[in-house]
Design a protein around this motif. Structure first.
Motif, mmCIF file in Angstrom:
data_model
loop_
_atom_site.group_PDB
_atom_site.id
_atom_site.type_symbol
_atom_site.label_atom_id
_atom_site.label_comp_id
_atom_site.label_asym_id
_atom_site.label_seq_id
_atom_site.Cartn_x
_atom_site.Cartn_y
_atom_site.Cartn_z
ATOM 1 N N VAL A 29 0.778 -1.038 0.026
ATOM 2 C CA VAL A 29 -0.042 0.038 -0.058
ATOM 3 C C VAL A 29 0.936 1.262 -0.030
ATOM 4 N N HIS A 30 0.325 2.583 -0.473
ATOM 5 C CA HIS A 30 1.127 3.539 -0.659
ATOM 6 C C HIS A 30 0.420 4.864 -0.111
ATOM 7 N N ALA A 31 1.173 5.704 0.053
ATOM 8 C CA ALA A 31 0.552 6.787 0.863
ATOM 9 C C ALA A 31 -0.144 7.494 -0.171
ATOM 10 N N PRO A 32 -1.447 7.811 -0.126
ATOM 11 C CA PRO A 32 -2.193 8.450 -0.922
ATOM 12 C C PRO A 32 -1.887 10.072 -1.163
ATOM 13 N N THR A 33 -1.404 10.547 -0.191
ATOM 14 C CA THR A 33 -0.947 12.032 -0.187
ATOM 15 C C THR A 33 0.299 12.218 0.755
ATOM 16 N N SER A 34 0.699 13.303 0.467
ATOM 17 C CA SER A 34 2.058 13.672 1.498
ATOM 18 C C SER A 34 1.638 14.129 3.072
ATOM 19 N N GLY A 35 2.428 13.840 3.809
ATOM 20 C CA GLY A 35 1.816 14.136 5.518
ATOM 21 C C GLY A 35 2.696 13.283 6.149
ATOM 22 N N ARG A 36 2.441 13.190 7.523
ATOM 23 C CA ARG A 36 3.082 12.550 8.554
ATOM 24 C C ARG A 36 2.386 11.363 9.143
ATOM 25 N N ILE A 37 3.203 10.402 9.379
ATOM 26 C CA ILE A 37 2.446 9.096 10.085
ATOM 27 C C ILE A 37 2.454 9.528 11.688
ATOM 28 N N LYS A 38 1.057 9.662 11.907
ATOM 29 C CA LYS A 38 0.532 9.734 13.279
ATOM 30 C C LYS A 38 0.562 8.645 14.057
ATOM 31 N N ARG A 39 0.026 7.457 13.659
ATOM 32 C CA ARG A 39 -0.077 6.389 14.660
ATOM 33 C C ARG A 39 0.160 4.952 13.519
ATOM 34 N N ILE A 40 0.523 3.995 14.074
ATOM 35 C CA ILE A 40 0.598 2.724 13.369
ATOM 36 C C ILE A 40 0.066 1.683 14.464
ATOM 37 N N GLY A 41 -1.067 1.279 14.180
ATOM 38 C CA GLY A 41 -1.779 0.368 15.109
ATOM 39 C C GLY A 41 -3.175 -0.277 14.698
ATOM 40 N N GLU A 42 -3.987 -0.866 15.418
ATOM 41 C CA GLU A 42 -5.137 -1.377 14.847
ATOM 42 C C GLU A 42 -6.331 -0.419 14.705
ATOM 43 N N HIS A 43 -7.182 -0.703 14.024
ATOM 44 C CA HIS A 43 -8.208 0.284 13.863
ATOM 45 C C HIS A 43 -9.425 -0.696 13.204
ATOM 46 N N PRO A 44 -10.721 -0.123 13.530
ATOM 47 C CA PRO A 44 -11.832 -0.829 12.911
ATOM 48 C C PRO A 44 -11.787 -1.093 11.089
ATOM 49 N N SER A 45 -12.175 -2.309 10.988
ATOM 50 C CA SER A 45 -12.034 -2.534 9.338
ATOM 51 C C SER A 45 -13.264 -2.172 8.641
ATOM 52 N N ALA A 46 -13.233 -2.154 7.316
ATOM 53 C CA ALA A 46 -14.406 -2.052 6.659
ATOM 54 C C ALA A 46 -14.933 -3.276 6.252
ATOM 55 N N HIS A 47 -15.455 -3.802 7.388
ATOM 56 C CA HIS A 47 -16.050 -5.164 7.495
ATOM 57 C C HIS A 47 -17.596 -5.001 8.171
ATOM 58 N N PRO A 48 -18.371 -6.011 7.929
ATOM 59 C CA PRO A 48 -19.578 -6.136 8.884
ATOM 60 C C PRO A 48 -19.127 -6.226 10.362
ATOM 61 N N SER A 49 -18.118 -6.770 10.630
ATOM 62 C CA SER A 49 -17.978 -7.126 11.991
ATOM 63 C C SER A 49 -17.014 -5.942 12.522
ATOM 64 N N ALA A 50 -16.616 -5.131 11.812
ATOM 65 C CA ALA A 50 -15.456 -3.968 12.287
ATOM 66 C C ALA A 50 -14.427 -4.458 12.969
ATOM 67 N N LEU A 51 -13.893 -5.777 12.723
ATOM 68 C CA LEU A 51 -12.838 -6.296 13.603
ATOM 69 C C LEU A 51 -11.605 -5.355 13.136
ATOM 70 N N PRO A 52 -10.808 -5.076 14.125
ATOM 71 C CA PRO A 52 -9.690 -4.262 14.089
ATOM 72 C C PRO A 52 -8.463 -4.844 13.361
ATOM 73 N N VAL A 53 -7.879 -3.970 12.427
ATOM 74 C CA VAL A 53 -6.807 -4.377 11.630
ATOM 75 C C VAL A 53 -5.635 -3.515 11.525
ATOM 76 N N ALA A 54 -4.562 -4.169 11.150
ATOM 77 C CA ALA A 54 -3.165 -3.185 11.239
ATOM 78 C C ALA A 54 -3.581 -2.116 10.321
ATOM 79 N N THR A 55 -3.212 -0.807 10.663
ATOM 80 C CA THR A 55 -3.515 0.491 10.059
ATOM 81 C C THR A 55 -2.646 1.610 10.281
ATOM 82 N N ILE A 56 -2.463 2.397 9.398
ATOM 83 C CA ILE A 56 -1.493 3.525 9.326
ATOM 84 C C ILE A 56 -2.335 4.513 9.250
#
Length: 602
Positions: free
Chosen positions: A82-109
């Motif tokens: 995956v690539h950066a869609p725009t320029s900016g700063r990485i604030k956090r790397i961790g889990e976040h709810p996913s685009a899924h019916p369960s909204a289970l957390p997945v690794a996210t930037i």
């Protein structure tokens, strides 16, 4: 492989089983051009946005990144970055709810935009024909392109599949109600799509191309026909509007009359299929040097004041897009990712757009019927009549409720495309697709657990075999050591025997007799000889003594017994092997010597 080729070239269409005609409702969003929104202030970029394994992160919190910069390295098994869609700063790397019916957390930037939208270095290809197929496939993989029709299967992996192909099918059907992303893309970017198709032809070596579009998209049909004019082997096929004609297997059967076998792939019948959005992404990746950073999203539904289509950066939160479209929420409102047939209700709006997203539907309260209470199946058979995969939805429903996984496999649940046609016509309001999805998830989990158990068993068996092998090797080493000790002992004994033999033998010709035995025997013989000599001397001096022989013999016997009792210490020391006769002879000799001494004193 070449069956039906003449009919295909003539433009003949076939039929697929089942299908329905739900209200299209496409006019809500297809009246305006695709809008380009400003970069959102916050992006949520999951590591995994495709079928396959997620990549490994290449950045750290606090890093500044440029647009198009890789954020992850490809994972195993044909994973994608995956690539950066725009320029900016990485604030956090961790889990976040996913685009899924369960909204289970997945690794996210989490990326905070700097508003500059500054590009990293691009590498456009001026003449793609100068590159080999493998080189172009590698570039497509590096660009992170996955199928944009919804399945998100890695495009490079699909292109790398072996097999002789005679048709490339470009899917522009977009049969689900409300969704118009491909429609608007074909209207506005037909030339780029055709250039992407040419690249796909060059990679796959396929000569003939069929571009399929439903007859409810007249503007898209004209745009694609104009873009294909003057080019050879590109044909636009207009197919009737019937849901789910955009399904891969259904469209293949509709255009070619060929049926993809169960558990098979289109390449098994000589075909390769790609979405129009995927073809356009390939064009941008190769010709412009741009990785997959954005896609066209349909924002539709009567709860939106400004429905339409937008270029949405991957990672844009859904609530951000809804605000741009003038969303007016209401109590218990539903927001659906995807269309009304195959989409799912989002449990939270703070989830991102991903590569497989194509629509956000925000219906008004009266627009879509609310879910009603599920009732008992009346066995009407309507679900079987509309199933495009020729399955038995009612039987699958009962098997899914009973968790009969073997029965589900026997009835080919894996062939279900989850189109929702069965649930759409069910008079009992049974959410059949829900049961099928749950059953598939359970079966996948069971399969994973089975694989883990088999791997654990293999590891246990391998460990057991290793321990048994090591034990056998130890026993063999011990046996070899014991044999070596025995050989060494035998060699020492043989050497000692040779040494004793070389030292000579006693007068009796018994060289191997122990030394103590030989010494004792020699002493006894010497004493016996001396006694005989003394006796002979006495007989010479006293010839009359013959008359007293018998008493003398008796006396000698008694003296011999006395000598044995009284003189045990005169026997040779440490002499356990003395011969009995030698001891008796020695005792007799001593007795005679004693008697002779007594007679001499008289």
């Amino acid at each position: 492989m070449l069956r039906n080729r003449d009919d295909i070239a003539a433009g003949k269409l076939w039929q697929f089983p089942g299908g329905i005609h739900p209200p299209q409702r496409k006019e809500l969003a297809n009246k305006t051009a695709i809008r380009r929104l400003p970069p959102p202030s916050r992006l949520l970029i999951p590591f995994k946005q495709h079928i396959g394994q997620p990549g490994t992160v290449l950045v750290q919190e606090g890093d500044h990144v440029l647009k198009g910069q890789p954020l992850t390295a490809p994972g195993p098994n044909s994973g994608l970055p995956v690539h950066a869609p725009t320029s900016g700063r990485i604030k956090r790397i961790g889990e976040h709810p996913s685009a899924h019916p369960s909204a289970l957390p997945v690794a996210t930037i989490e990326l905070l935009s700097d508003g500059e939208d500054e590009w990293a270095e691009k590498h456009p290809i001026a003449d793609y024909t100068a590159l080999s197929s493998s080189e172009l496939i590698a570039l497509i993989a590096e660009a992170g392109i996955a199928g944009l029709g919804g399945a998100a299967f890695p495009t490079a992996q699909k292109l790398a599949a072996d097999g002789q192909l005679d048709y490339l099918i470009i899917n522009g059907v977009e049969c689900e109600p409300y969704i118009v992303s491909d429609d608007r893309l074909m209207r506005e970017h037909a030339a780029g799509i055709v250039r992407g198709i040419r690249i796909l032809q060059h990679i796959s070596g396929v000569k003939n191309v069929l571009i399929a579009i439903e007859d409810n998209k007249p503007e898209a049909i004209r745009a694609m026909q104009d873009a294909c004019s003057g080019t050879e082997n590109l044909a636009v096929r207009i197919v009737p509007t019937r849901y789910p004609s955009g399904g891969e297997r259904q469209l293949i059967q509709l255009l070619t009359g060929r049926e993809v076998p169960a558990n098979g792939l289109p390449k098994d019948v000589g075909l390769l299929m790609q979405n129009v959005g995927t073809a356009y992404a390939v064009y941008r990746a190769i010709i412009l040097g741009e990785p997959l950073l954005e896609r066209v999203i349909t924002l539709t539904g009567e709860a939106l004041q400004q429905p339409g289509t937008v270029w949405a950066m991957l990672g844009t939160p859904v609530d951000t897009l809804l605000k741009q479209a003038g969303y007016v929420p209401y109590p218990n409102a539903r927001v659906i990712m995807g269309g009304p047939m195959m989409g799912f209700t989002l449990p939270t709006l703070d989830v991102p757009i991903v590569k497989g997203s194509n629509c956000i539907l925000a219906p008004a309260k009266r627009e879509l019927p609310a879910s009603t209470t599920e009732m008992a199946c009346i066995r009407c058979g309507a679900c079987a009549d509309v199933c495009p995969a020729s399955l038995l939805p009612q039987q699958l429903y009962w098997l899914a409720r009973d968790h009969d996984h073997d029965g589900l496999r026997e009835h080919h649940l894996a062939d279900c495309i989850e189109c929702g046609a069965c649930a759409y016509v069910c008079p009992s309001e049974i959410p059949l697709v829900h049961y099928y999805r749950q059953a598939k998830a359970d079966m996948r989990e069971q399969y994973i657990e089975k694989q883990k158990a088999e791997i654990a068993k293999e590891r246990f068996e391998a460990r057991k075999a290793r321990l048994e092998r090591e034990k056998q090797e130890r026993l063999e080493r011990h046996e070899r050591a014991a044999e070596a000790r025995k050989r060494a002992l035998a060699e020492r004994e043989a050497k000692a025997a040779e040494t004793a033999s070389a030292s000579g033998s006693d007068t009796t010709g018994e060289p191997n007799k122990p030394a103590n035995d030989r010494v004792a025997a020699a002493i006894a013989r010497a004493k016996a000889k001396k006694a005989e000599q003394q006796k002979a001397a006495q007989a010479t001096e006293n010839p009359e003594g013959q008359a007293d022989a018998k008493p003398e013999a008796q006396t000698e016997s008694s003296n011999s017994a006395e000598a044995l009792k009284a003189s045990p210490d005169e026997a040779p020391e440490n002499d356990p092997g003395n011969d009995k006769k030698a001891r008796i002879a020695a005792a007799v000799a001593r007795a005679k010597a004693k008697k002779a001494a007594q007679q001499g004193s008289d």
